[in-house]
Design a protein around this motif. Structure first.
Motif, PDB file in Angstrom:
ATOM      1  N   ASN A 110      -1.362  15.083 -15.757  1.00 27.64           N
ATOM      2  CA  ASN A 110      -2.832  15.036 -15.581  1.00 27.64           C
ATOM      3  C   ASN A 110      -3.340  14.191 -16.993  1.00 27.64           C
ATOM      4  OD1 ASN A 110      -4.617  16.398 -13.663  1.00 27.64           O
ATOM      5  ND2 ASN A 110      -2.808  17.702 -13.891  1.00 27.64           N
ATOM      6  N   LEU A 111      -2.520  14.294 -18.235  1.00 25.90           N
ATOM      7  CA  LEU A 111      -3.172  13.506 -19.185  1.00 25.90           C
ATOM      8  C   LEU A 111      -2.795  11.889 -18.936  1.00 25.90           C
ATOM      9  CD1 LEU A 111      -2.223  15.885 -21.859  1.00 25.90           C
ATOM     10  CD2 LEU A 111      -4.323  14.728 -22.004  1.00 25.90           C
ATOM     11  N   GLY A 120      -3.390   8.266 -10.586  1.00 26.62           N
ATOM     12  CA  GLY A 120      -3.572   9.473  -9.876  1.00 26.62           C
ATOM     13  C   GLY A 120      -2.528  10.437 -10.123  1.00 26.62           C
ATOM     14  N   THR A 121      -2.608  11.596  -9.631  1.00 28.23           N
ATOM     15  CA  THR A 121      -1.362  12.736  -9.612  1.00 28.23           C
ATOM     16  C   THR A 121      -1.657  13.500  -8.417  1.00 28.23           C
ATOM     17  OG1 THR A 121      -0.340  14.428 -11.064  1.00 28.23           O
ATOM     18  CG2 THR A 121      -2.768  14.317 -11.337  1.00 28.23           C
ATOM     19  N   LYS A 303     -13.073  12.643 -11.926  1.00 27.86           N
ATOM     20  CA  LYS A 303     -13.358  11.333 -12.481  1.00 27.86           C
ATOM     21  C   LYS A 303     -12.449  10.276 -11.618  1.00 27.86           C
ATOM     22  CE  LYS A 303     -15.176  12.007 -16.895  1.00 27.86           C
ATOM     23  NZ  LYS A 303     -14.911  12.146 -18.425  1.00 27.86           N
ATOM     24  N   LYS A 304     -11.192  11.036 -11.480  1.00 26.05           N
ATOM     25  CA  LYS A 304      -9.896  10.074 -10.995  1.00 26.05           C
ATOM     26  C   LYS A 304      -9.215  11.091 -10.063  1.00 26.05           C
ATOM     27  CE  LYS A 304      -9.393   7.494 -14.967  1.00 26.05           C
ATOM     28  NZ  LYS A 304      -8.577   6.945 -16.401  1.00 26.05           N
ATOM     29  N   PRO A 305      -8.326  10.626  -9.313  1.00 25.40           N
ATOM     30  CA  PRO A 305      -7.585  11.648  -8.163  1.00 25.40           C
ATOM     31  C   PRO A 305      -6.557  12.225  -8.860  1.00 25.40           C
ATOM     32  CG  PRO A 305      -7.563   9.219  -7.644  1.00 25.40           C
ATOM     33  CD  PRO A 305      -8.160   9.044  -8.880  1.00 25.40           C
ATOM     34  N   VAL A 327      -5.094   5.409  -2.442  1.00 28.86           N
ATOM     35  CA  VAL A 327      -6.234   4.767  -1.858  1.00 28.86           C
ATOM     36  C   VAL A 327      -7.475   5.250  -2.839  1.00 28.86           C
ATOM     37  CG1 VAL A 327      -7.677   4.645   0.217  1.00 28.86           C
ATOM     38  CG2 VAL A 327      -5.095   4.318   0.124  1.00 28.86           C
ATOM     39  N   GLN A 328      -7.508   6.795  -2.999  1.00 27.29           N
ATOM     40  CA  GLN A 328      -8.726   7.287  -3.732  1.00 27.29           C
ATOM     41  C   GLN A 328      -8.868   6.696  -4.895  1.00 27.29           C
ATOM     42  OE1 GLN A 328      -7.549  11.429  -3.644  1.00 27.29           O
ATOM     43  NE2 GLN A 328      -9.308  11.937  -2.644  1.00 27.29           N
ATOM     44  N   SER A 329      -7.756   6.022  -5.749  1.00 24.04           N
ATOM     45  CA  SER A 329      -7.953   5.587  -7.002  1.00 24.04           C
ATOM     46  C   SER A 329      -8.713   4.192  -6.814  1.00 24.04           C
ATOM     47  CB  SER A 329      -6.615   5.570  -7.712  1.00 24.04           C
ATOM     48  OG  SER A 329      -5.664   4.361  -7.083  1.00 24.04           O
ATOM     49  N   MET A 330      -8.561   3.738  -6.020  1.00 22.06           N
ATOM     50  CA  MET A 330      -9.120   2.220  -5.515  1.00 22.06           C
ATOM     51  C   MET A 330     -10.483   2.193  -5.800  1.00 22.06           C
ATOM     52  SD  MET A 330      -6.765   0.746  -2.681  1.00 22.06           S
ATOM     53  CE  MET A 330      -4.917   1.201  -2.791  1.00 22.06           C
TER      54      MET A 330
END
Length: 333
Positions: A110-111, A120-121, A303-305, A327-330
């Protein structure tokens, strides 16, 4: 083209970096190998390299092209300790505790997303959902327009016998047990955004209930109606029907008869369940009796996936969730 094929193709076009923390699980290693071979994403595995390579060799898994980072020996350890200490010192954590905590692969993964070293993770093959969600909220953090993390399933109905063809968003089926009016509205808004990102269509939202257009009087119905009104106030152009039964949400002829004023007109692609009980039953019925493919639970509101896996996930499940995460990160940039 099937929705899932389009998602994978879109992921392949961008080569996003996705970090996986559960490298001691051979399902993760197999998925990482296939993802890399198919160029769906660039994969980083967190863990001890010799242990991972030994497991890969034992299971005949090719890890060429995959980066492996050991949180105990990484040059990032000091920087990540400082970041995590800054994020959690208000909760009383000491620097020494932060230094120890970030060697946990889930925290380290996550970091990497928090600091922009990964897009993403995906975790949850071994870690529990509460752990995955808690660490994501602590480190990745909430989206500026959100005060709630919820989940959704991407339900794929692509077999020839499916009356409905394509993808549907089901929310919330995995996280928020009994949302209040404001939370239910937040879930609906987030799910509509998820539909736009992943289905690439205008969202058509059905607020599900055992009532259609006030046909039943109950506090549970009132909650759904009020939540729909909150959504409509914030997004007046969003197609949303308040308090509709499932048949009205999905069958045009029934919508015409039972809800002539419908904005969705029986063509819903986002189904919002009134509570987790209904949502969990609904997605499992669709998966097990309807033979739909269920991808998720996927998280929204961050905030981010940072997505979750079922601990019973298959290699194919992991591949699909990684593609969705890419795709979510885009959509987050």
């Amino acid at each position: 083209m099937k929705v899932l094929d389009r998602i994978i193709q879109k992921a392949q076009s961008q080569n996003k970096t996705i970090v996986l923390s559960e490298s001691q699980d051979n399902r993760i290693l197999r998925a990482a190998s296939i993802i890399t071979e198919r160029k769906i994403a660039r994969i980083i595995l967190i863990g001890d390299e010799s242990t991972i390579q030994e497991m890969a060799k034992r299971h005949h898994i090719n890890l060429n092209g995959i980066d492996i980072i050991n949180p105990n020996t990484s040059l990032l350890k000091k920087t990540f300790s400082q970041h995590f200490f800054a994020l959690r010192k208000h909760k009383g954590i000491t620097y020494e505790q932060a230094e120890q905590q970030i060697t946990n692969p889930l925290y380290f993964a996550n970091l990497m997303v928090h600091t922009g070293l990964a897009d993403g993770t995906v975790n949850g093959a071994i870690y529990t959902t509460p752990d995955v969600v808690r660490v994501a909220i602590q480190i990745v953090g909430m989206h500026e327009n959100s005060d709630l993390v919820s989940s959704f399933f991407l339900m794929m109905l692509c077999k020839p016998f499916h009356n409905l063809q394509g993808g549907l968003i089901f929310s919330d089926c995995g996280l928020v047990v009994d949302p209040n009016t404001k939370q239910l509205a937040a879930i609906a808004i987030a799910a509509a955004n998820s539909a736009q990102c992943l289905l690439e269509v205008e969202p058509r939202v059905a607020m599900l209930s055992f009532s259609t257009n006030g046909s039943a009087k109950h506090a549970a119905v009132d909650k759904v109606i009020e939540a729909a009104k909150l959504v409509q106030q914030q997004y007046p152009h969003l197609a949303i029907d308040q308090d509709v039964q499932l048949d009205t949400a999905l069958v045009t002829e029934i919508a015409e008869r039972k809800l002539p004023s419908s904005k969705v007109k029986g063509l819903s692609n986002v189904l919002i369940f009134p509570n987790l009980e209904a949502g969990n039953i609904g997605y499992k019925l669709t998966e097990r009796l309807g033979n739909a493919v269920a991808i998720g639970p996927l998280l929204q509101g961050l905030k981010k996936p940072a997505n979750d896996l079922s601990r019973g996930c298959s290699v194919e499940d992991i591949i699909n969730v990684v593609a969705v995460t890419a795709v979510q990160s885009m959509d987050n940039h």
